[in-house]
Design a protein around this motif. Structure first.
Motif, PDB file in Angstrom:
ATOM      1  N   ASP A   1      -8.223   4.413  -1.261  1.00 59.00           N
ATOM      2  CA  ASP A   1      -9.098   3.913  -0.192  1.00 59.00           C
ATOM      3  C   ASP A   1     -10.475   3.568  -0.740  1.00 59.00           C
ATOM      4  O   ASP A   1     -11.405   4.354  -0.564  1.00 59.00           O
ATOM      5  CB  ASP A   1      -9.190   4.973   0.918  1.00 59.00           C
ATOM      6  N   PRO A   2     -10.620   2.454  -1.425  1.00 53.56           N
ATOM      7  CA  PRO A   2      -9.647   1.404  -1.720  1.00 53.56           C
ATOM      8  C   PRO A   2      -9.006   1.617  -3.087  1.00 53.56           C
ATOM      9  O   PRO A   2      -9.442   2.468  -3.866  1.00 53.56           O
ATOM     10  CB  PRO A   2     -10.521   0.150  -1.759  1.00 53.56           C
ATOM     11  N   VAL A   3      -8.007   0.799  -3.383  1.00 53.11           N
ATOM     12  CA  VAL A   3      -7.424   0.816  -4.724  1.00 53.11           C
ATOM     13  C   VAL A   3      -8.449   0.162  -5.656  1.00 53.11           C
ATOM     14  O   VAL A   3      -9.005  -0.890  -5.350  1.00 53.11           O
ATOM     15  CB  VAL A   3      -6.042   0.105  -4.762  1.00 53.11           C
ATOM     16  N   THR A   4      -8.753   0.836  -6.760  1.00 50.17           N
ATOM     17  CA  THR A   4      -9.786   0.367  -7.689  1.00 50.17           C
ATOM     18  C   THR A   4      -9.166  -0.114  -9.001  1.00 50.17           C
ATOM     19  O   THR A   4      -7.964   0.061  -9.238  1.00 50.17           O
ATOM     20  CB  THR A   4     -10.770   1.510  -8.025  1.00 50.17           C
ATOM     21  N   LEU A   5      -9.994  -0.674  -9.847  1.00 49.52           N
ATOM     22  CA  LEU A   5      -9.528  -1.077 -11.179  1.00 49.52           C
ATOM     23  C   LEU A   5      -9.082   0.142 -11.983  1.00 49.52           C
ATOM     24  O   LEU A   5      -8.185   0.042 -12.815  1.00 49.52           O
ATOM     25  CB  LEU A   5     -10.633  -1.835 -11.922  1.00 49.52           C
ATOM     26  N   GLY A   6      -9.699   1.290 -11.725  1.00 44.03           N
ATOM     27  CA  GLY A   6      -9.259   2.525 -12.384  1.00 44.03           C
ATOM     28  C   GLY A   6      -7.844   2.891 -11.971  1.00 44.03           C
ATOM     29  O   GLY A   6      -7.012   3.251 -12.817  1.00 44.03           O
ATOM     30  N   HIS A   7      -7.545   2.809 -10.673  1.00 44.80           N
ATOM     31  CA  HIS A   7      -6.180   3.063 -10.201  1.00 44.80           C
ATOM     32  C   HIS A   7      -5.203   2.090 -10.863  1.00 44.80           C
ATOM     33  O   HIS A   7      -4.120   2.478 -11.306  1.00 44.80           O
ATOM     34  CB  HIS A   7      -6.068   2.867  -8.680  1.00 44.80           C
ATOM     35  N   MET A   8      -5.605   0.819 -10.912  1.00 43.33           N
ATOM     36  CA  MET A   8      -4.710  -0.202 -11.461  1.00 43.33           C
ATOM     37  C   MET A   8      -4.430   0.054 -12.945  1.00 43.33           C
ATOM     38  O   MET A   8      -3.312  -0.170 -13.410  1.00 43.33           O
ATOM     39  CB  MET A   8      -5.310  -1.601 -11.255  1.00 43.33           C
ATOM     40  N   ASP A   9      -5.401   0.546 -13.668  1.00 44.31           N
ATOM     41  CA  ASP A   9      -5.211   0.892 -15.076  1.00 44.31           C
ATOM     42  C   ASP A   9      -4.149   1.991 -15.197  1.00 44.31           C
ATOM     43  O   ASP A   9      -3.226   1.882 -16.009  1.00 44.31           O
ATOM     44  CB  ASP A   9      -6.546   1.356 -15.674  1.00 44.31           C
ATOM     45  N   ILE A  10      -4.253   3.018 -14.379  1.00 42.76           N
ATOM     46  CA  ILE A  10      -3.285   4.122 -14.424  1.00 42.76           C
ATOM     47  C   ILE A  10      -1.910   3.638 -13.983  1.00 42.76           C
ATOM     48  O   ILE A  10      -0.888   4.017 -14.573  1.00 42.76           O
ATOM     49  CB  ILE A  10      -3.770   5.313 -13.565  1.00 42.76           C
ATOM     50  N   ILE A  11      -1.852   2.777 -12.987  1.00 45.21           N
ATOM     51  CA  ILE A  11      -0.561   2.243 -12.529  1.00 45.21           C
ATOM     52  C   ILE A  11       0.108   1.438 -13.646  1.00 45.21           C
ATOM     53  O   ILE A  11       1.294   1.636 -13.936  1.00 45.21           O
ATOM     54  CB  ILE A  11      -0.739   1.376 -11.261  1.00 45.21           C
ATOM     55  N   ARG A  12      -0.627   0.545 -14.285  1.00 46.89           N
ATOM     56  CA  ARG A  12      -0.050  -0.271 -15.370  1.00 46.89           C
ATOM     57  C   ARG A  12       0.481   0.615 -16.501  1.00 46.89           C
ATOM     58  O   ARG A  12       1.576   0.399 -16.998  1.00 46.89           O
ATOM     59  CB  ARG A  12      -1.100  -1.222 -15.935  1.00 46.89           C
ATOM     60  N   ARG A  13      -0.317   1.588 -16.891  1.00 52.52           N
ATOM     61  CA  ARG A  13       0.079   2.453 -18.002  1.00 52.52           C
ATOM     62  C   ARG A  13       1.185   3.409 -17.594  1.00 52.52           C
ATOM     63  O   ARG A  13       2.106   3.670 -18.362  1.00 52.52           O
ATOM     64  CB  ARG A  13      -1.157   3.179 -18.532  1.00 52.52           C
ATOM     65  N   GLY A  14       1.099   3.930 -16.359  1.00 53.43           N
ATOM     66  CA  GLY A  14       2.141   4.838 -15.875  1.00 53.43           C
ATOM     67  C   GLY A  14       3.482   4.153 -15.742  1.00 53.43           C
ATOM     68  O   GLY A  14       4.530   4.757 -16.004  1.00 53.43           O
ATOM     69  N   ALA A  15       3.474   2.885 -15.353  1.00 44.73           N
ATOM     70  CA  ALA A  15       4.725   2.134 -15.192  1.00 44.73           C
ATOM     71  C   ALA A  15       5.467   1.995 -16.523  1.00 44.73           C
ATOM     72  O   ALA A  15       6.696   1.846 -16.534  1.00 44.73           O
ATOM     73  CB  ALA A  15       4.438   0.761 -14.593  1.00 44.73           C
TER      74      ALA A  15
END
Length: 168
Positions: free
Chosen positions: A13-27
């Motif tokens: 809330d909201p999704v940030t660039l930090g979240h997106m970094d973890i999502i890309r790497r976690g995937a």
């Protein structure tokens, strides 16, 4: 062959660039990544759960891999079990995050020892980003384009227009 499933929980809330970094790497670490969008009674969200889920779905669309965005309102370990996950992915920004996350990982292991917690350090350039701070900056009319994607910045600008800017 068994599918390795991981869960990345958060309020986003909201999704940030930090979240997106973890999502890309976690995937890259699992065959199937489930992003669990949850409520947090201690936080007052800017966006409701459906809006946050739509925001995350839009942002992860181009990543590739098997990524699912679902909501949950239960204990994390119950959610992980329901999704068939054996890994919880958590991002760390600073020492303060580690202390809290370490305690949570220990409690979660007591609840369900079959699920491991994996910590990913945020990219150095993204470490200061926190959703709470991004919301505060947006509410006071400050620039947030270094912390979120253009689409999320537009979502936030539209919301601030509705709820009103602070300090004006």
């Amino acid at each position: 062959m068994t599918t390795r499933t991981g869960v990345y929980p958060g309020t986003f809330d909201p999704v940030t660039l930090g979240h997106m970094d973890i999502i890309r790497r976690g995937a890259k670490l699992v065959d199937r990544l489930v992003i669990g969008v949850t409520t947090n009674p201690s936080k007052s969200p800017m966006f409701n759960i459906d809006e946050r889920m739509a925001m995350v779905q839009r942002e992860v669309a181009g990543i590739g891999g098997e990524i699912h965005v679902v909501s949950f309102d239960s204990l994390l370990m119950d959610f992980a079990e329901r999704e068939g996950a054996r890994v919880i992915i958590r991002g760390l920004r600073a020492v303060a995050d580690f202390e809290y996350e370490y305690q949570m990982a220990g409690m979660n292991q007591q609840i369900n020892p079959r699920v491991e917690t994996v910590f990913l350090m945020a990219d150095v350039s993204l470490q200061p980003i926190a959703s709470r701070l991004v919301k505060e900056i947006a509410l006071y009319g400050g620039p947030i384009d270094r912390f979120v994607t253009p689409a999320v910045a537009a979502d936030m600008a539209a919301r601030v227009k509705v709820i009103g800017r602070k300090g004006s």
